[in-house]
Design a protein around this motif. Sequence first.
Motif, PDB file in Angstrom:
ATOM      1  N   TYR A  64       0.846  -1.196   0.000  1.00 20.14           N
ATOM      2  CA  TYR A  64       0.000   0.000   0.000  1.00 20.14           C
ATOM      3  C   TYR A  64       0.885   1.252   0.000  1.00 20.14           C
ATOM      4  CZ  TYR A  64      -3.939  -3.104   1.204  1.00 20.14           C
ATOM      5  OH  TYR A  64      -4.895  -4.104   1.217  1.00 20.14           O
ATOM      6  N   GLN A 106      -8.848 -13.476   3.178  1.00 23.85           N
ATOM      7  CA  GLN A 106      -9.281 -12.082   3.001  1.00 23.85           C
ATOM      8  C   GLN A 106      -9.716 -11.868   1.549  1.00 23.85           C
ATOM      9  OE1 GLN A 106      -7.450  -7.667   3.017  1.00 23.85           O
ATOM     10  NE2 GLN A 106      -7.043  -8.765   4.907  1.00 23.85           N
ATOM     11  N   PRO A 110     -16.483  -3.929   1.763  1.00 29.21           N
ATOM     12  CA  PRO A 110     -17.898  -4.260   2.002  1.00 29.21           C
ATOM     13  C   PRO A 110     -18.842  -3.172   1.506  1.00 29.21           C
ATOM     14  CG  PRO A 110     -16.811  -3.619   4.052  1.00 29.21           C
ATOM     15  CD  PRO A 110     -15.730  -3.757   3.019  1.00 29.21           C
ATOM     16  N   ILE A 111     -18.329  -1.935   1.360  1.00 24.85           N
ATOM     17  CA  ILE A 111     -19.171  -0.846   0.836  1.00 24.85           C
ATOM     18  C   ILE A 111     -18.908  -0.673  -0.669  1.00 24.85           C
ATOM     19  CG2 ILE A 111     -19.924   1.553   1.326  1.00 24.85           C
ATOM     20  CD1 ILE A 111     -18.394   1.432   3.967  1.00 24.85           C
ATOM     21  N   ALA A 112     -18.232  -1.676  -1.267  1.00 23.93           N
ATOM     22  CA  ALA A 112     -17.864  -1.611  -2.690  1.00 23.93           C
ATOM     23  C   ALA A 112     -17.133  -0.285  -2.989  1.00 23.93           C
ATOM     24  CB  ALA A 112     -19.073  -1.816  -3.601  1.00 23.93           C
ATOM     25  N   GLN A 113     -16.186   0.001  -2.115  1.00 24.26           N
ATOM     26  CA  GLN A 113     -15.316   1.177  -2.256  1.00 24.26           C
ATOM     27  C   GLN A 113     -16.064   2.511  -2.140  1.00 24.26           C
ATOM     28  OE1 GLN A 113     -12.042   1.009  -4.990  1.00 24.26           O
ATOM     29  NE2 GLN A 113     -12.531  -1.082  -5.588  1.00 24.26           N
ATOM     30  N   LYS A 144     -23.661   7.332  -2.714  1.00 23.56           N
ATOM     31  CA  LYS A 144     -23.295   8.727  -3.071  1.00 23.56           C
ATOM     32  C   LYS A 144     -22.967   8.917  -4.542  1.00 23.56           C
ATOM     33  CE  LYS A 144     -18.440   8.390  -1.649  1.00 23.56           C
ATOM     34  NZ  LYS A 144     -17.467   8.823  -0.645  1.00 23.56           N
ATOM     35  N   GLY A 189     -13.846  14.964  -4.202  1.00 26.41           N
ATOM     36  CA  GLY A 189     -13.088  14.383  -3.086  1.00 26.41           C
ATOM     37  C   GLY A 189     -13.324  12.901  -2.877  1.00 26.41           C
ATOM     38  N   SER A 190     -14.229  12.304  -3.651  1.00 26.98           N
ATOM     39  CA  SER A 190     -14.502  10.878  -3.473  1.00 26.98           C
ATOM     40  C   SER A 190     -13.415  10.039  -4.151  1.00 26.98           C
ATOM     41  CB  SER A 190     -15.867  10.529  -4.064  1.00 26.98           C
ATOM     42  OG  SER A 190     -15.837  10.757  -5.465  1.00 26.98           O
ATOM     43  N   LEU A 249     -13.969  -5.346   6.666  1.00 24.52           N
ATOM     44  CA  LEU A 249     -12.744  -4.535   6.575  1.00 24.52           C
ATOM     45  C   LEU A 249     -13.057  -3.254   5.816  1.00 24.52           C
ATOM     46  CD1 LEU A 249      -9.739  -4.161   6.673  1.00 24.52           C
ATOM     47  CD2 LEU A 249      -9.479  -6.211   5.326  1.00 24.52           C
ATOM     48  N   GLY A 275     -12.704   0.926   4.815  1.00 24.86           N
ATOM     49  CA  GLY A 275     -11.776   2.037   4.658  1.00 24.86           C
ATOM     50  C   GLY A 275     -12.500   3.342   4.941  1.00 24.86           C
ATOM     51  N   ALA A 276     -11.743   4.423   5.057  1.00 25.45           N
ATOM     52  CA  ALA A 276     -12.358   5.731   5.286  1.00 25.45           C
ATOM     53  C   ALA A 276     -11.393   6.824   4.862  1.00 25.45           C
ATOM     54  CB  ALA A 276     -12.702   5.912   6.763  1.00 25.45           C
ATOM     55  N   ARG A 286     -12.311   9.964   5.811  1.00 24.75           N
ATOM     56  CA  ARG A 286     -12.624  11.008   6.803  1.00 24.75           C
ATOM     57  C   ARG A 286     -13.082  10.333   8.099  1.00 24.75           C
ATOM     58  NH1 ARG A 286     -14.626  13.020   2.227  1.00 24.75           N
ATOM     59  NH2 ARG A 286     -16.794  12.440   2.498  1.00 24.75           N
TER      60      ARG A 286
HETATM   61  P1  NDP Z   1     -14.818   0.130   1.593  1.00 22.05           P
HETATM   62  O1  NDP Z   1     -15.751  -0.627   0.723  1.00 22.05           O
HETATM   63  O2  NDP Z   1     -15.130   0.260   3.037  1.00 22.05           O
HETATM   64  O3  NDP Z   1     -14.628   1.594   0.931  1.00 22.05           O
HETATM   65  C1  NDP Z   1     -14.060   2.615   1.705  1.00 22.05           C
HETATM   66  C2  NDP Z   1     -14.199   3.934   0.983  1.00 22.05           C
HETATM   67  O4  NDP Z   1     -15.575   4.212   0.727  1.00 22.05           O
HETATM   68  C3  NDP Z   1     -13.688   5.070   1.841  1.00 22.05           C
HETATM   69  O5  NDP Z   1     -12.294   5.260   1.719  1.00 22.05           O
HETATM   70  C4  NDP Z   1     -14.509   6.233   1.340  1.00 22.05           C
HETATM   71  O6  NDP Z   1     -13.956   6.705   0.122  1.00 22.05           O
HETATM   72  C5  NDP Z   1     -15.859   5.569   1.060  1.00 22.05           C
HETATM   73  N1  NDP Z   1     -16.744   5.549   2.240  1.00 22.05           N
HETATM   74  C6  NDP Z   1     -16.574   4.836   3.389  1.00 22.05           C
HETATM   75  N2  NDP Z   1     -17.575   5.066   4.243  1.00 22.05           N
HETATM   76  C7  NDP Z   1     -18.406   5.934   3.635  1.00 22.05           C
HETATM   77  C8  NDP Z   1     -19.612   6.525   4.047  1.00 22.05           C
HETATM   78  N3  NDP Z   1     -20.151   6.255   5.220  1.00 22.05           N
HETATM   79  N4  NDP Z   1     -20.224   7.386   3.169  1.00 22.05           N
HETATM   80  C9  NDP Z   1     -19.664   7.663   1.979  1.00 22.05           C
HETATM   81  N5  NDP Z   1     -18.507   7.127   1.540  1.00 22.05           N
HETATM   82  C10 NDP Z   1     -17.874   6.249   2.362  1.00 22.05           C
HETATM   83  O7  NDP Z   1     -13.418  -0.565   1.569  1.00 22.05           O
HETATM   84  P2  NDP Z   1     -12.006  -0.324   0.827  1.00 22.05           P
HETATM   85  O8  NDP Z   1     -12.169  -0.514  -0.625  1.00 22.05           O
HETATM   86  O9  NDP Z   1     -11.408   0.941   1.319  1.00 22.05           O
HETATM   87  O10 NDP Z   1     -11.192  -1.523   1.415  1.00 22.05           O
HETATM   88  C11 NDP Z   1     -11.101  -1.645   2.843  1.00 22.05           C
HETATM   89  C12 NDP Z   1      -9.856  -2.361   3.222  1.00 22.05           C
HETATM   90  O11 NDP Z   1      -9.860  -3.676   2.691  1.00 22.05           O
HETATM   91  C13 NDP Z   1      -8.558  -1.764   2.687  1.00 22.05           C
HETATM   92  O12 NDP Z   1      -8.134  -0.647   3.408  1.00 22.05           O
HETATM   93  C14 NDP Z   1      -7.635  -2.921   2.832  1.00 22.05           C
HETATM   94  O13 NDP Z   1      -7.216  -3.053   4.188  1.00 22.05           O
HETATM   95  C15 NDP Z   1      -8.520  -4.089   2.445  1.00 22.05           C
HETATM   96  N6  NDP Z   1      -8.377  -4.472   1.022  1.00 22.05           N
HETATM   97  C16 NDP Z   1      -7.763  -5.667   0.776  1.00 22.05           C
HETATM   98  C17 NDP Z   1      -7.537  -6.096  -0.498  1.00 22.05           C
HETATM   99  C18 NDP Z   1      -6.853  -7.395  -0.725  1.00 22.05           C
HETATM  100  O14 NDP Z   1      -6.482  -7.709  -1.866  1.00 22.05           O
HETATM  101  N7  NDP Z   1      -6.638  -8.183   0.305  1.00 22.05           N
HETATM  102  C19 NDP Z   1      -7.936  -5.295  -1.663  1.00 22.05           C
HETATM  103  C20 NDP Z   1      -8.615  -4.068  -1.300  1.00 22.05           C
HETATM  104  C21 NDP Z   1      -8.832  -3.696   0.007  1.00 22.05           C
HETATM  105  P3  NDP Z   1     -14.058   8.229  -0.391  1.00 22.05           P
HETATM  106  O15 NDP Z   1     -14.465   9.094   0.757  1.00 22.05           O
HETATM  107  O16 NDP Z   1     -12.692   8.534  -0.904  1.00 22.05           O
HETATM  108  O17 NDP Z   1     -15.068   8.182  -1.501  1.00 22.05           O
END
Ligand code: NDP
Length: 336
Positions: free
Chosen positions: A54, A177, A207-210, A216, A226-227, A283, A285-286, A288
Amino acid sequence: MRFRYLGNSGLKISEITYGNWLTHGSQVENEIAAQCVQAALDAGISTFDTADVYANTAAEAVLGDALKGERRESLEIFTKVYWPTGPRGHNDTGLSRKHILESINGSLTRLQTDYVDLYQAHRFDTETPLEETMQAFADIVRAGKVLYVGVSEWTADQIRAGHALAAELGFQLISSQPQYSMLWRVIEPEVVPTCRELGVGQIVWSPIAQGVLSGKYLPGQPPPAGSRATDEKGGADMIKRFLNDDVLTRVQGLRPIAEGLGLSMAQLAVAWVLQNDNVSSALVGASRPEQVHENVKASGVKLESDVLAQIDDVLGDVVERDADKTAANSPRTRAV
Ligand code: NDP
């Protein structure tokens, strides 16, 4: 915050894990990263996930700084090895003995800890004998650098083979994972049944499909400022698989279901993965701290079977269920 056992091990982890892919050392400034980690700690999250790759090792360093001063025994710190790091030299990648033994030392230095709770093979390495990989994991477990071992995006057969070797060598392979969300269910036919049988738990990513399942991103409209979809350092490229009007229109159909339950759409998405009893943690991400505060409220939420059925009706055929997509996720050959 609730806690679950990671597979059939004695290790408890928070039902929601905080991960720093694409954010720390990249999309967000270090100060915001530290605020997100603090928000996670304040909400009772004890489990943190990162990887050597990362932000080409910078994310581990940011997390290490953010967790400095916390009581180590109260945390579970997870990292991973496989993808190329550093100058991407011919041995700076994969699951060879050389790279595993070198990479764990770099991760421990950056994370400012003597051991990680879980060390994960980030993908399956088709070029290294599995026996060599598992022996290297056994040795770093014996050396006290790693407490437990897991894998990421391995197929059911790969998990079974790795699990058997780990047992022979006297250590525990306890976790998988994979990507898992309402929109991406490819682990359900094969990986989950095999892991249930073996006592391996899922720590599920995106789990939130990124961010897509937060609702949103609206069909026919540009992504919000900013997204992740606007993050040219990497995020925009990663999220684009979900950004089509068919998916986004279906996702908007989830809004009344979430509202009816008094949940935000992001909370509904996180709660959905936690309904699967083979899932040890979601798992998330955030970018903010407010997102962390919002998402943690999904811990402990129970979704009744009629709600799950409504979700399936709304999403229809945009849900990906093809079990072969897991194998497609591991490269056929190493990147370097
Ligand atoms: P999520 O599906 O939780 O997406 C997180 C992103 O969604 C945030 O960074 C933010 O992005 C947005 N978000 C989160 N909460 C909200 C909310 N309440 N309202 C609006 N937007 C929101 O997971 P990630 O894709 O970030 O993955 C999570 C973790 O999984 C990673 O950090 C990593 O540890 C792991 N991972 C592992 C992989 C593997 O190959 N093993 C591959 C990918 C991830 P924004 O504000 O920028 O729009």
